[in-house]
Design a protein around this motif. Structure first.
Motif, PDB file in Angstrom:
ATOM      1  N   LYS A 271     -16.231  12.853   3.911  1.00 37.06           N
ATOM      2  CA  LYS A 271     -15.052  12.481   3.134  1.00 37.06           C
ATOM      3  C   LYS A 271     -15.383  12.445   1.644  1.00 37.06           C
ATOM      4  O   LYS A 271     -14.625  12.990   0.813  1.00 37.06           O
TER       5      LYS A 271
ATOM      6  N   SER B  68     -15.759  15.850   0.290  1.00 31.08           N
ATOM      7  CA  SER B  68     -14.491  16.571   0.203  1.00 31.08           C
ATOM      8  C   SER B  68     -13.714  16.220  -1.058  1.00 31.08           C
ATOM      9  O   SER B  68     -12.873  16.993  -1.518  1.00 31.08           O
ATOM     10  N   LEU B  69     -14.011  15.060  -1.637  1.00 30.16           N
ATOM     11  CA  LEU B  69     -13.356  14.646  -2.877  1.00 30.16           C
ATOM     12  C   LEU B  69     -13.964  15.327  -4.099  1.00 30.16           C
ATOM     13  O   LEU B  69     -13.416  15.245  -5.196  1.00 30.16           O
ATOM     14  N   GLY B  70     -15.108  15.976  -3.912  1.00 34.18           N
ATOM     15  CA  GLY B  70     -15.781  16.647  -5.015  1.00 34.18           C
ATOM     16  C   GLY B  70     -16.931  15.856  -5.608  1.00 34.18           C
ATOM     17  O   GLY B  70     -17.518  16.271  -6.614  1.00 34.18           O
TER      18      GLY B  70
ATOM     19  N   ASP C 213      -7.563   3.783   1.819  1.00 33.79           N
ATOM     20  CA  ASP C 213      -6.810   4.764   1.030  1.00 33.79           C
ATOM     21  C   ASP C 213      -6.929   4.467  -0.460  1.00 33.79           C
ATOM     22  O   ASP C 213      -7.082   5.392  -1.274  1.00 33.79           O
TER      23      ASP C 213
ATOM     24  N   TRP D   7     -10.356   5.747  -1.603  1.00 36.28           N
ATOM     25  CA  TRP D   7     -10.453   7.212  -1.738  1.00 36.28           C
ATOM     26  C   TRP D   7      -9.675   7.703  -2.956  1.00 36.28           C
ATOM     27  O   TRP D   7     -10.113   8.626  -3.656  1.00 36.28           O
ATOM     28  N   ARG D   8      -8.526   7.092  -3.228  1.00 35.70           N
ATOM     29  CA  ARG D   8      -7.752   7.496  -4.406  1.00 35.70           C
ATOM     30  C   ARG D   8      -8.506   7.185  -5.690  1.00 35.70           C
ATOM     31  O   ARG D   8      -8.449   7.947  -6.654  1.00 35.70           O
TER      32      ARG D   8
ATOM     33  N   GLU E 287     -11.281   9.821  -5.995  1.00 30.84           N
ATOM     34  CA  GLU E 287     -10.674  11.105  -6.370  1.00 30.84           C
ATOM     35  C   GLU E 287     -10.275  11.100  -7.844  1.00 30.84           C
ATOM     36  O   GLU E 287     -10.461  12.101  -8.555  1.00 30.84           O
TER      37      GLU E 287
ATOM     38  N   VAL F 185     -13.354  11.765 -10.004  1.00 33.54           N
ATOM     39  CA  VAL F 185     -13.722  13.181 -10.021  1.00 33.54           C
ATOM     40  C   VAL F 185     -12.756  13.986 -10.883  1.00 33.54           C
ATOM     41  O   VAL F 185     -13.171  14.809 -11.713  1.00 33.54           O
ATOM     42  N   ASP F 186     -11.457  13.763 -10.709  1.00 31.41           N
ATOM     43  CA  ASP F 186     -10.455  14.514 -11.469  1.00 31.41           C
ATOM     44  C   ASP F 186     -10.564  14.232 -12.969  1.00 31.41           C
ATOM     45  O   ASP F 186     -10.421  15.147 -13.800  1.00 31.41           O
TER      46      ASP F 186
END
Length: 369
Positions: A52, A55-57, A350, A353-354, A357, A360-361
């Motif tokens: 997981k 997968s988020l980078g 959740d 994970w947000r 993410e 990373v973004d």
């Protein structure tokens, strides 16, 4: 492909425990399952979580500290000579948990020895299930000293504090050497104490224990350096500063200014993971002391609250920090782990994970791939 750390997008280490891990750890404590059965559950959860996170980078991969109850105790109690007892009094001037929790107290009751590998098997499993760069986080050696000071160290075992610090550094060097030989190339030291020395009330408490809060950062810098100096060139070492992180609560506050010069100029780490998620950590001015050959990972995404930060606000804060040190020498991360103890912080999976993410973004926007 495994890259060289520290990374533009990184994270501190601990992650919220999946239900299966929490439930089976409790069953293990009750004697209902064996340690081997618990480890099999942990293995499966770590493998799933690694996928997981990848997968988020994220390029920095930990095991979420799923095998630990506490970020520090599970490691430190494996050292011969360290005893864990009771709890310490809460800081009445800082926020504490509603359940009255205070961290257990460490004491040194005998000669320190590295009698067994502590993280090597855990690292080996992590390395086997990731395609990215595995990172191991261990408590800073300062954790054995600060909260109790001289009074927590047996006078018969260590009448001379120089000998205590010598032996403490030696056991850490042994563990790190064994981790390196097993393949580890990215190590993080988790240190609450240098951050606690930013808090006037914590500094006053140190004085009451007979310590000089102006000298302690120098003592701790020498201790950490005696552990990591002479390490192989391809072993990256970072240090994370934390003001407390139990179930979204905290124990200290104050900007980095009181320790900044020693922290950045005298401790020979490669990277700093710094809490900067709210006003408790002060402004970015202390970053003016960071040498050009070191990285700072700005912990501007909170792991304590579920509300997702606005990316524009994060970018603005990174730009503010860049007024004091080169943008090229920075990265971004959550300000701490999501579960420094097995209880976890007040958010959902959740939410976690947000947040990762978003880290990373944001890094991609600011620094590119």
């Amino acid at each position: 492909m495994k890259l060289n750390p520290a990374f533009r997008a990184d994270h501190v280490g601990s992650l919220l425990r999946p239900d299966a891990v929490r439930e089976n750890r409790l069953r293990w404590k009750k004697g209902e399952i064996s340690a081997e059965e618990l480890r099999a559950v942990e293995d499966a959860a770590i493998a799933d979580t690694v996928k997981k996170v990848e997968s988020l980078g994220m390029k920095s991969i930990t095991d979420g500290e799923f095998r630990r109850d506490y970020f520090h105790l599970d490691f430190l109690k494996q050292l011969d000579g360290v005893t864990v007892t009771g709890g310490i009094g809460a800081n009445p001037n800082a926020k504490v948990a509603d359940d009255g929790f205070t961290p257990p107290q460490l004491s040194v009751t005998g000669k320190l020895r590295h009698a067994r590998d502590i993280q090597v098997a855990d690292y080996a499993y992590l390395e086997s299930v990731t395609t990215q760069t595995p990172k191991v986080s261990i408590p800073s050696p300062t954790m054995v000293h600060f909260r109790g000071g001289r009074k927590s160290i047996d006078i018969e075992a260590y009448p001379d504090m120089d000998e205590f610090f010598h032996d403490l550094a030696a056991v850490y060097r042994q563990e790190i050497d064994h981790l390196y030989k097993a393949g580890l190339r990215y190590l993080q030291l988790d240190d609450t104490n240098l951050a606690y020395l930013c808090d006037p009330k914590m500094r006053a408490a140190a004085v009451e224990r007979g310590e000089d809060p102006n000298e302690l950062p120098k003592t701790y810098a020498a201790l950490i350096n005696s552990v990591i100096d002479g390490r192989p060139d391809d072993l990256t070492v970072g240090i994370h500063l934390c003001r407390g992180n139990y179930r979204s609560t905290w124990f200290a506050e104050g900007g980095y200014e009181p320790v900044a010069e020693v922290l950045f100029s005298s401790i020979n780490v490669d990277a700093y993971f710094l809490e900067y998620d709210d006003e408790r950590s002060g402004d970015f001015a202390p970053l003016r002391f960071v040498p050009d050959n070191k990285m700072v990972i700005l912990g501007i995404v909170s792991s304590k609250v579920p509300t997702l930060e606005k990316q524009a606000d994060l970018i603005t804060r990174i730009e503010e920090a860049a007024q004091y040190m080169p943008l090229a020498n920075m990265g971004v991360s959550p300000q701490c782990g999501f579960s420094s103890t097995h209880h976890g912080n007040a958010m959902t999976m959740d939410d976690q994970w947000r947040k990762l993410e978003l880290v990373v973004d944001t890094a991609r926007i600011v620094w590119g791939d």
